[in-house]
Write a protein that holds these residues in place. Structure first.
Motif, PDB file in Angstrom:
ATOM      1  N   LEU A 181       0.823  -1.209   0.000  1.00 51.15           N
ATOM      2  CA  LEU A 181       0.000   0.000   0.000  1.00 51.15           C
ATOM      3  C   LEU A 181       0.861   1.264   0.000  1.00 51.15           C
ATOM      4  O   LEU A 181       0.543   2.247  -0.681  1.00 51.15           O
ATOM      5  N   LEU A 182       1.951   1.236   0.766  1.00 49.32           N
ATOM      6  CA  LEU A 182       2.847   2.386   0.802  1.00 49.32           C
ATOM      7  C   LEU A 182       3.461   2.632  -0.576  1.00 49.32           C
ATOM      8  O   LEU A 182       3.591   3.785  -1.011  1.00 49.32           O
ATOM      9  N   GLU A 183       3.815   1.548  -1.260  1.00 48.01           N
ATOM     10  CA  GLU A 183       4.379   1.683  -2.611  1.00 48.01           C
ATOM     11  C   GLU A 183       3.363   2.255  -3.597  1.00 48.01           C
ATOM     12  O   GLU A 183       3.728   2.882  -4.589  1.00 48.01           O
ATOM     13  N   LYS A 184       2.072   2.041  -3.298  1.00 48.90           N
ATOM     14  CA  LYS A 184       1.006   2.578  -4.144  1.00 48.90           C
ATOM     15  C   LYS A 184       0.614   4.002  -3.747  1.00 48.90           C
ATOM     16  O   LYS A 184      -0.367   4.558  -4.252  1.00 48.90           O
ATOM     17  N   GLY A 185       1.354   4.585  -2.821  1.00 44.35           N
ATOM     18  CA  GLY A 185       1.126   5.974  -2.450  1.00 44.35           C
ATOM     19  C   GLY A 185       0.129   6.188  -1.330  1.00 44.35           C
ATOM     20  O   GLY A 185      -0.252   7.330  -1.047  1.00 44.35           O
ATOM     21  N   LYS A 186      -0.289   5.125  -0.664  1.00 36.65           N
ATOM     22  CA  LYS A 186      -1.221   5.262   0.459  1.00 36.65           C
ATOM     23  C   LYS A 186      -0.431   5.634   1.710  1.00 36.65           C
ATOM     24  O   LYS A 186       0.435   4.876   2.154  1.00 36.65           O
ATOM     25  N   LYS A 187      -0.735   6.791   2.280  1.00 40.71           N
ATOM     26  CA  LYS A 187       0.037   7.289   3.420  1.00 40.71           C
ATOM     27  C   LYS A 187      -0.791   7.479   4.690  1.00 40.71           C
ATOM     28  O   LYS A 187      -0.249   7.484   5.794  1.00 40.71           O
ATOM     29  N   LYS A 188      -2.096   7.654   4.524  1.00 40.12           N
ATOM     30  CA  LYS A 188      -2.967   7.910   5.677  1.00 40.12           C
ATOM     31  C   LYS A 188      -3.880   6.701   5.886  1.00 40.12           C
ATOM     32  O   LYS A 188      -4.757   6.427   5.072  1.00 40.12           O
ATOM     33  N   PHE A 189      -3.672   5.992   6.997  1.00 39.76           N
ATOM     34  CA  PHE A 189      -4.365   4.736   7.275  1.00 39.76           C
ATOM     35  C   PHE A 189      -5.415   4.911   8.373  1.00 39.76           C
ATOM     36  O   PHE A 189      -5.137   5.486   9.436  1.00 39.76           O
ATOM     37  N   PHE A 190      -6.610   4.386   8.106  1.00 41.91           N
ATOM     38  CA  PHE A 190      -7.671   4.274   9.113  1.00 41.91           C
ATOM     39  C   PHE A 190      -7.730   2.798   9.492  1.00 41.91           C
ATOM     40  O   PHE A 190      -7.996   1.941   8.650  1.00 41.91           O
ATOM     41  N   ALA A 211       4.884   4.331  11.229  1.00 48.23           N
ATOM     42  CA  ALA A 211       5.709   5.388  11.818  1.00 48.23           C
ATOM     43  C   ALA A 211       7.138   5.330  11.290  1.00 48.23           C
ATOM     44  O   ALA A 211       7.757   6.365  11.006  1.00 48.23           O
ATOM     45  N   ALA A 212       7.643   4.099  11.115  1.00 48.77           N
ATOM     46  CA  ALA A 212       9.008   3.935  10.621  1.00 48.77           C
ATOM     47  C   ALA A 212       9.136   4.300   9.145  1.00 48.77           C
ATOM     48  O   ALA A 212      10.214   4.688   8.685  1.00 48.77           O
ATOM     49  N   LYS A 213       8.025   4.197   8.398  1.00 50.89           N
ATOM     50  CA  LYS A 213       8.056   4.453   6.955  1.00 50.89           C
ATOM     51  C   LYS A 213       7.558   5.856   6.587  1.00 50.89           C
ATOM     52  O   LYS A 213       7.380   6.161   5.410  1.00 50.89           O
ATOM     53  N   GLY A 214       7.297   6.677   7.597  1.00 52.34           N
ATOM     54  CA  GLY A 214       6.881   8.044   7.326  1.00 52.34           C
ATOM     55  C   GLY A 214       5.417   8.194   6.947  1.00 52.34           C
ATOM     56  O   GLY A 214       5.010   9.214   6.386  1.00 52.34           O
ATOM     57  N   LYS A 412      11.814 -10.524  14.047  1.00 54.28           N
ATOM     58  CA  LYS A 412      13.199 -10.275  14.454  1.00 54.28           C
ATOM     59  C   LYS A 412      14.038  -9.681  13.332  1.00 54.28           C
ATOM     60  O   LYS A 412      15.090  -9.098  13.590  1.00 54.28           O
ATOM     61  N   THR A 413      13.561  -9.816  12.096  1.00 55.62           N
ATOM     62  CA  THR A 413      14.335  -9.309  10.958  1.00 55.62           C
ATOM     63  C   THR A 413      13.980  -7.869  10.592  1.00 55.62           C
ATOM     64  O   THR A 413      14.473  -7.343   9.589  1.00 55.62           O
ATOM     65  N   TYR A 414      13.132  -7.216  11.384  1.00 52.16           N
ATOM     66  CA  TYR A 414      12.703  -5.841  11.105  1.00 52.16           C
ATOM     67  C   TYR A 414      13.185  -4.919  12.224  1.00 52.16           C
ATOM     68  O   TYR A 414      12.785  -5.081  13.388  1.00 52.16           O
ATOM     69  N   ASP A 415      14.001  -3.942  11.877  1.00 54.73           N
ATOM     70  CA  ASP A 415      14.522  -3.013  12.888  1.00 54.73           C
ATOM     71  C   ASP A 415      13.408  -2.253  13.580  1.00 54.73           C
ATOM     72  O   ASP A 415      13.459  -2.021  14.796  1.00 54.73           O
ATOM     73  N   TRP A 416      12.388  -1.849  12.827  1.00 49.90           N
ATOM     74  CA  TRP A 416      11.318  -1.037  13.417  1.00 49.90           C
ATOM     75  C   TRP A 416      10.445  -1.829  14.401  1.00 49.90           C
ATOM     76  O   TRP A 416       9.670  -1.240  15.152  1.00 49.90           O
TER      77      TRP A 416
END
Length: 424
Positions: A181-190, A211-214, A412-416
């Protein structure tokens, strides 16, 4: 002479009756799995070396708010059992399913799990849907050293030595769908979900990822399972103006939400939703007209293009009717039965500890594609798929991970996710 003739007649009659009795016994013992739809006496131990049958538990919500989703999982598990029995069974034994109804009530799941293990002496149990039902059963299986095969995607952050997880964990569904979804430009999530452990934990993970992806979580709402009035929440959605609604509602609440969303004049063209608990079975129950164009994230669709799936869909429709559909959780339930069979045969035993040890690294060409049991956490490698709901109720795949993804239940493989991934 009369006495001799009478004696001969008596012997012949007794011989005939014994033959008939033996035939009747053989017919009963060799009956198929589909005829064993209710609990029976525990005259034959499932782990004993003798006897003709091995008992397994089937534990799903066959009534209540979750029945819309769980009945089909039961059906697919029974079909797998029937197929296996027709091919000779497991270790020379026919599988006898003992079916129980969790009734969409979490204490009932724990109670029925205890019955299956303690009274019915089943070799294993296939069951559950909601994480609440799994969490209720988990201590029972650990206490009684039983084995549960859980077939539904879930929120991760768990790994029990007495559970095999054949549905997706978080990095095989939720995390990649959010990235999509982020790659498709979706930034505001409900964020909208049912009020229990899976949606709340899933949304905790999603918020950390966003939060980690802006990106931004602009609202978070929960309703009780079975809730049917979404007018207030839909008004909040209109006011918030999100780019996407990430939907973790479960059960028949989805029927009410999507019908009321359309009644409010909102279609997928106006506002995209992404659901992780709506598959073909739920689309059929809600009505495809209400869902056209909305997205879902799973690991399997009826349209998944594998030779195994073509056979699976054909057999399922032949068994239950041409109007029936297949879906991710029921495919994972079907897969679980075959993985258990493979582990039992590799172990040469029905004993839980031996089956667990033998299961490590087992591969199987499932309808969804090749799956492998991860010996470290008893989850399975799965291919991730994002799909779009069509007018005919089927789901068209838009994206997939290309290959099976290693399960990472604690992220465990995700820093965020470092603050979320505690656990053993």
């Amino acid at each position: 002479m009369k006495k001799s003739n009478w004696l001969k007649g008596f012997v012949l009659a007794m011989t005939a009756s014994l033959v008939l009795a033996a035939c009747g016994k053989d017919n009963n013992e060799n009956s198929g799995a589909s005829s064993s739809a209710s609990p029976s006496s525990s005259s034959s131990s499932p782990t004993a070396s003798g006897g003709e049958k091995v008992k397994v538990g089937i534990l799903h919500s066959l009534s209540g708010t979750m029945a819309i989703s769980e009945v089909t999982v039961r059906d697919s598990e029974l079909m797998a059992i029937k197929e296996i029995n027709a091919a000779g069974g497991v270790l020379g034994k026919q599988i006898e399913p003992v079916i129980e109804d969790g009734a969409s009530d979490w204490p009932t799941f724990a109670e029925k799990a205890r019955k299956l293990l303690s009274e019915d002496k089943v070799a294993t149990v296939f069951g559950g849907w909601t994480s609440a039902s799994r969490k209720a059963m988990l201590p029972v299986f650990e206490e009684l050293k039983g084995l549960l095969w859980y077939p539904v995607q879930y929120e991760g952050l768990e790994s029990s030595p007495n559970i095999f997880y054949t549905g997706a964990t978080t990095n095989q569904q939720i995390v990649p769908s959010v990235d999509y979804l982020l790659e498709k430009g979706k930034k505001k999530f409900f964020l909208l979900g049912s009020d229990y452990v899976f949606p709340r934990t899933a949304n905790k993970i999603i918020k950390a990822q966003l939060a980690a992806k802006g990106a931004e979580t602009i609202a978070e709402e929960y309703t009780q399972l079975g809730h049917t009035d979404y007018t207030t929440i839909i008004a909040k959605i209109k006011q918030a103006k999100p780019d996407v609604v990430y939907n973790t509602l479960n059960g028949d609440s989805n029927v009410a939400f999507f019908k009321q969303l359309k009644d409010a004049g909102i279609s997928s063209k106006d506002l995209m939703t992404v659901s992780v608990s709506i598959a073909e079975e739920e689309v059929k129950g809600i009505g495809a007209d209400y869902l056209v164009g909305h997205l879902v994230a799973w690991n399997y669709y009826q349209t998944t293009d594998t030779p195994e799936n073509k056979k699976f869909v054909e057999n399922f429709k032949k068994e239950y009717g041409a109007d029936r559909v297949t879906s991710d959780p029921m495919e994972a339930g079907y897969t679980a039965v075959y993985l258990w069979k493979a582990a039992v045969e590799k172990a040469g035993s029905f004993e839980v500890d031996k089956v667990k040890e033998a299961s490590k690294g087992i591969e199987w060409n499932a309808p969804e594609g090749k799956v492998t049991i991860d010996g470290d956490n008893q989850h399975i490698y799965k291919t991730v798929r994002i799909g779009e709901i069509q007018a005919d109720g089927q789901i068209t795949e838009l994206w997939n991970s290309g290959s099976p993804v290693k399960p990472d239940p604690y992220l465990k493989t995700y820093d965020w996710a470092k603050g979320l991934s505690s656990g053993s």
